[in-house]
Structures are given as C-alpha cells and as structure tokens.
Motif scaffolding. Sequence first.
Motif, PDB file in Angstrom:
ATOM      1  N   ARG A 560      34.895   8.619 -22.195  1.00 20.29           N
ATOM      2  CA  ARG A 560      34.952   9.757 -23.120  1.00 20.29           C
ATOM      3  C   ARG A 560      34.849   9.277 -24.561  1.00 20.29           C
ATOM      4  O   ARG A 560      34.168   9.896 -25.391  1.00 20.29           O
ATOM      5  N   MET A 561      35.521   8.162 -24.875  1.00 18.11           N
ATOM      6  CA  MET A 561      35.449   7.633 -26.230  1.00 18.11           C
ATOM      7  C   MET A 561      34.036   7.140 -26.545  1.00 18.11           C
ATOM      8  O   MET A 561      33.526   7.336 -27.664  1.00 18.11           O
ATOM      9  N   ILE A 562      33.393   6.529 -25.582  1.00 17.57           N
ATOM     10  CA  ILE A 562      32.009   6.090 -25.782  1.00 17.57           C
ATOM     11  C   ILE A 562      31.130   7.280 -26.160  1.00 17.57           C
ATOM     12  O   ILE A 562      30.298   7.203 -27.073  1.00 17.57           O
ATOM     13  N   ASN A 563      31.323   8.397 -25.470  1.00 14.81           N
ATOM     14  CA  ASN A 563      30.538   9.603 -25.775  1.00 14.81           C
ATOM     15  C   ASN A 563      30.813  10.106 -27.188  1.00 14.81           C
ATOM     16  O   ASN A 563      29.896  10.528 -27.903  1.00 14.81           O
ATOM     17  N   ALA A 564      32.074  10.066 -27.601  1.00 19.33           N
ATOM     18  CA  ALA A 564      32.428  10.514 -28.953  1.00 19.33           C
ATOM     19  C   ALA A 564      31.817   9.596 -30.004  1.00 19.33           C
ATOM     20  O   ALA A 564      31.280  10.054 -31.020  1.00 19.33           O
ATOM     21  N   ILE A 565      31.884   8.286 -29.759  1.00 20.17           N
ATOM     22  CA  ILE A 565      31.329   7.324 -30.717  1.00 20.17           C
ATOM     23  C   ILE A 565      29.820   7.499 -30.852  1.00 20.17           C
ATOM     24  O   ILE A 565      29.262   7.508 -31.965  1.00 20.17           O
ATOM     25  N   LYS A 566      29.141   7.641 -29.727  1.00 26.52           N
ATOM     26  CA  LYS A 566      27.680   7.796 -29.769  1.00 26.52           C
ATOM     27  C   LYS A 566      27.295   9.097 -30.469  1.00 26.52           C
ATOM     28  O   LYS A 566      26.299   9.155 -31.203  1.00 26.52           O
ATOM     29  N   LEU A 567      28.088  10.152 -30.262  1.00 24.16           N
ATOM     30  CA  LEU A 567      27.780  11.424 -30.906  1.00 24.16           C
ATOM     31  C   LEU A 567      27.955  11.338 -32.409  1.00 24.16           C
ATOM     32  O   LEU A 567      27.107  11.825 -33.172  1.00 24.16           O
ATOM     33  N   VAL A 568      29.033  10.710 -32.878  1.00 26.51           N
ATOM     34  CA  VAL A 568      29.230  10.616 -34.323  1.00 26.51           C
ATOM     35  C   VAL A 568      28.205   9.675 -34.938  1.00 26.51           C
ATOM     36  O   VAL A 568      27.778   9.864 -36.088  1.00 26.51           O
ATOM     37  N   ARG A 569      27.783   8.669 -34.191  1.00 25.04           N
ATOM     38  CA  ARG A 569      26.718   7.789 -34.692  1.00 25.04           C
ATOM     39  C   ARG A 569      25.431   8.586 -34.900  1.00 25.04           C
ATOM     40  O   ARG A 569      24.736   8.411 -35.904  1.00 25.04           O
TER      41      ARG A 569
END
Length: 722
Positions: A560-569
Amino acid sequence: MNINVSRRGFLAGSAATAGALLVGLNAKGVLAATAETAPVTDFNPFVKIDADGTLSVVIKHFEMGQGTTTGLTTLVAEELDADWARVTTEFAPADNAKYANLFFSIQGTGGSTSIANSYMQYREAGAAARDLLVRAAAQNWGVDPASITVEKSILSSGDKSGHFGEFVAVASTLTPVEKPTVKTPDQFRLIGDATLHRKDNIGKTNGTAQFAMDVNLPGMVYAAIQRSPKFGGTVTGFDDSAAKNVAGFIAAQVLPNKAGVVAFAKNTWAAFQARDALSVQWDLSKAETRNTAKMVEDHKALLDKPQFNASPETTLDEVAPVMAGAAKTIDAEFTFPFLAHAALEALNCTIEPTKNGVRVYDGCQMPALTRPTVAKILGLEPAQVEIKTLYAGGSFGRRANPDADYNAEAALAFAVSGRKVPVKLVWSREDDMRGGYYRPMAAHRAKIGLDGDGKVIAWDHRVAVKSIMKGSLFEGMIKNDVDPTSVEGVTESLYSVPSFGIGLSDFQTPVPVLWWRSVGNTHTAFAMETLMDMLAHETGQDPIDMRLAMLDPQGASQARMINAIKLVRDISGWKKGDKRGFACHFSFNTCVAVVADITVKDSSVHVNKLFMAVECGVAINPDVIKAQMEGGAGFALTAIMRNEITLADGEVEQQNFPDYELLRNGEMPAVEVAIVKSNNAPTGVGEPGVPPTGPALANAIFAQTGKRIFDLPMTKAGFEFV
C-alpha cells in the motif's frame, strides 16, 4: 437552543411519531427493529425513519470537524439508497455498552478509528433497514420483493411507488435478516462521491450549529479556575477581597482536590476577572521547577542507557557487535519540544442538576471516561450522569485525556457551588496554553551502520519521552514496560532494516502530557524520515527510489505504501536530483507520501506546494479525506516551523496565539491530494497527514541549503517562514 435529546427521550420521541422505524442492535448484538418504547433497555438504534420519510442517523462518534457526521451518515444512506437531502444526524447518548468504539471497547472517538471501526456496523444497519422497507412495501402492494427498486428514498414496483415513511409502520413489525446483504463497490452511489456536501456545512455556515460553548441555561452561573502557576502545586489558602470588587462576582471556593480555586460569577468575563483578582497561596514542594534547557539535557542523558527494549525482534545489545563491524555510520540526535493542542474552541463544560442526577453538556470525545469521572466526584452512579454531546471546535486529542480533566473540574465546581443551579466552566486561551496538557517533549538518538557497499547492516535507535499511558486508565495497553505511543512510527516502520534495535526511556515530570494529533508519530516520523533522507544522500541514491527498494511488496502495508509513493511521484513530477523534499509514513493503518516544493532565499523559507498521496482503503468521502490531508499538513507546518511550549523555572512562558502562532493564510501552501484507489476496508485519515509533512519540508530545506534540521521548531536552525 437545539440540544440533542437523551437516548430514552430519543426512543420515546421516535415511538410517539406515528409508525417510526428504528433499526439497530439488541442486547445480544443482533440486528433488530422496533417502533415501541418497551425495548428501551436492550435496544440501541443507529437508524431512525419517521413517518414523513426523514432518515436520521444516530452518530456514536462525536464531531470535532473531522467529518464523522458525514462519513457515518454516508454509510447508512448508501445502503438505504436514501435521498441525501432528506438525511439528518443526531449524536448518540452516553452508553458505553451500546455505543462502544469497537476498537476501544468503550464509547469514545479517537485514533482515527471512527469510520474504520463503524464501516460494516453502519452499512449493515442501513442494509437491514432497506430490506425491512422493501418487504413492507411488498406486503402492502402484494408484489414480489425482488420487483421493488429503491432510489432517493422512493420505493417503486411497476406503477406503484411510495416514500420510506409510508412503510415504516409495517416494517417495524418485521424481523430483520440476521446478515443483510450490503452493496458491492460497483453499486456505490454515495460512497466515493467527491461532490457530496458535508452534513454539518449548513449549520456551521449560518450559525445554527450548536457547540458546547453555546450552552446557556436558565439560572446558570459561570466558573473560572485559578490553577497552580507550576505543575504539581496545591492550594494552601486564598484571599478573595479584591475579587469582591468585580461586578458580577458571586463567590470563590477551593476545589476539593486542592488543585485550584474556582470563582463563580454571573458571566464569563466577570468569572475571569474575579479569578484573576484572587490571591492564592500554593504549596510548590512537589511542583516542576526546571527550565526547558535543563529538561532537554535530562532527556538526552536518558539516551545513554535506555531503560526498556522496544524492538520486537532485536535488542540494542545484539545490535552493538554488528554495528562495530560497520564500515561507516550515520549519526543523528533530535530534540522535540512540548506542544499545545490549541484548538480554536476553548475548553468548556456545563453541568446542571436533574431529578435523578446531573446532565453534562459537552463536546464530549470520550463519554466512557467523562461519565464515571463526573459520577465519582458527585457521589452518583454513572447511570445518573446524562451527557448531551454537542459539536466541538477542534480537539487534536485534548478532549480525550484519561483524566477527563476539564469535565472533572466542572464537576468539582458544581459540587462546591451547592448543586442547585447549572454551572458552566470556561477555560480561557491562556488557561489551556499555560496549564493544559501537551504533546510530550522527546529526544531521539540514532546510529545507522553501513557496510562497504553502502548497505544498512545495523540500526541503533533510542527514544526518551514521558509516557502518556503509564499511570492512566490506558495502562493495560503497555507491554513489557513499553508505552506503544512513545515509539510508534519506529517500532512500526515498514522499511526492511536488519539488526534494528530500539531502546526507550521514560522521562519523568509533573508536566501533564497527552496524545496530540498523530501522537508518537509526530516525532518518530520526523526522526525516521530525516534519517532515511540522510541515508539516501550518503549512499548517492534518489530518496524515493531508495525507499521503494526498502519496502517489501509482498507485505500488505508495504504494498500500500509503494502505491502511495508511486502516486505522489507521478502527481508531483518528481525527478532524480530534484531540489525538493520527500517523506512518507505509515500511521493509523494508513499510508501517506508527501513531496514538498519550497523556495529558500537567504534564511527565509516559503512552502510553495505540497503534493500528498494517501492510501486509506475505500474512500467514503473523498472531499473529507482531502480536507483532512490539507488540514493535517497545515497543522503540522504550524507546529514544526515555529511553535514550542517552553518553561522557565517550571512555568509555561507562552500565553496565547501572539507567542504560539498559528499558520497564516499567506504561509499555507497549495496542497494537491491524490487518493489511491482501493476497495479495502477504510482506515484512518484524521491524523496520518501530520507525520510526513514536517520531514518532507526539512528534507526540502536540506536539498536546497545543505543544512539538516535536528531540533524543532525549525526557527532554532535560523530559518524564518514567509
């Protein structure tokens, strides 16, 4: 004024409405329905539908601006296919057994749990009510229930149609299904609707919304308390000669616990003036007398030999030999000040006598704590204490303290007043700033060991902070002498780190401490994400790429954190070598990632824009989620840039907003929030936006100036914010 009625009054009033339908749980926790007053002792409704078709949702979590009235109502209205315009809300009465927070097992709001713990409970209540209405309509019309459709509170079958209210009389005689069928995500109409307006918008805009501060009862007197100038002091005597010259002054009394002297008056201003005119003598033998610099020094000393092992896997002793073999280390030490909650509505509580006991008017965050506290002080049974929950103008944790301190003070004031008339206790801004509860001061020391290839081989992390839970009603949550709120955010880090040891020491002081929006994560996230940025810089890695590499995609939370990081990137257009700051953090089961875009000119810093991505499960109310992220970011910036509570000889130096400044409009950056799409059960959003905002800003400052910030507030590093 429009005050919420009691549970008994609610049920009686509902039954008096011809054919009203109530849907909720019975004493066995099984869905039930009724229209009678007989079951009042074993029935707690979540849904009420009147004969005119109005749907009322009973809210078991109070509203302090975070949007629970809208969120919980959305869940019920969604399953009922109700007309949003015809849905109203009312706060549940105090009843620990029937309206408990499922995560706490007591009635209370906090920990960003309201929607998460009530998600299925309220949806199933709504679905059960819908099923009852459909079956009632089918019975009335003589049609197959499967032929009936529901849209905006109207049931239809062929050429027949009718609103909810037309069927409540029959529906209330039916037995709800044990496990009603709830909608699948593809059927959602209200859940996920970003245009849905908040249920409290209109009242808070036109002034009709009732806050606890608005309570004005016949014959009411006002009370203000002079408290010890140093934490831990007690009253030995007082002189009210000067107070008697204040117009409106009634009397002054020592509180039974000797923690202060209360002045009674005919209005708030007179109560404050009379209180200030009192001459009080104090016993300060057990009071805090240190200044801030000494307390920081004492915190740091505790880092040398931690008292407790807080790591779930590795002790500091086990880390030491691995660290000794490191080719290089990264070392850092952080200090964090006391912080005030500074909610805009000053604390207040009104208590009036009733035939059987008392009635408490309050923006009550924890009825399960307030009720027995007031009862004990007044020699009553908890059942004799009725609570009228009203809106609260913010809390950030302040109203949820285990001592129920301002409720207790109101009860003490009521006790010495003679218990004949209502008593309204009001705190001034200075009262809470100088004598309230605080986010605890904390210190961190960390050492990261790297091998010859720049890979982490060991991590020694130490924390010194006063425990919030020890000695409180929440002490049962402590395991192995470790208060989880002291080290959360470090112990719960999602990063894959070998030989990660965590030591904890409890700082001792009479200064009262309390959870503050995001609790321990307020300091642990800053330390962890600054260290991660230092690690990226030292090893020549992109801060985002390095974090992604340290998150195991096989872990549910990590994914889930990976998804959040990629989205903000993506939304920020982040590129390697950017002179911007990045941070992410997992708290309250929610993942938030932040990119900070700033401008630095000499020592002046302006935050231009924050990009935030949040993974919080299914987005019930996207607009509320965005508002909470934006508000959390502003709350974090306010504190981290310039705010601190300092002590001189044990006395708080700050008094009001001129010396504890809130963020100004010109300082608030643009905030772009993106929500990761998910059909998982919802998680918290009230607090998770706070922790990563500060380190994102600090890392941006380093990216542009090369200067690390280890001591907060940031003004200590010579920066000013414009």
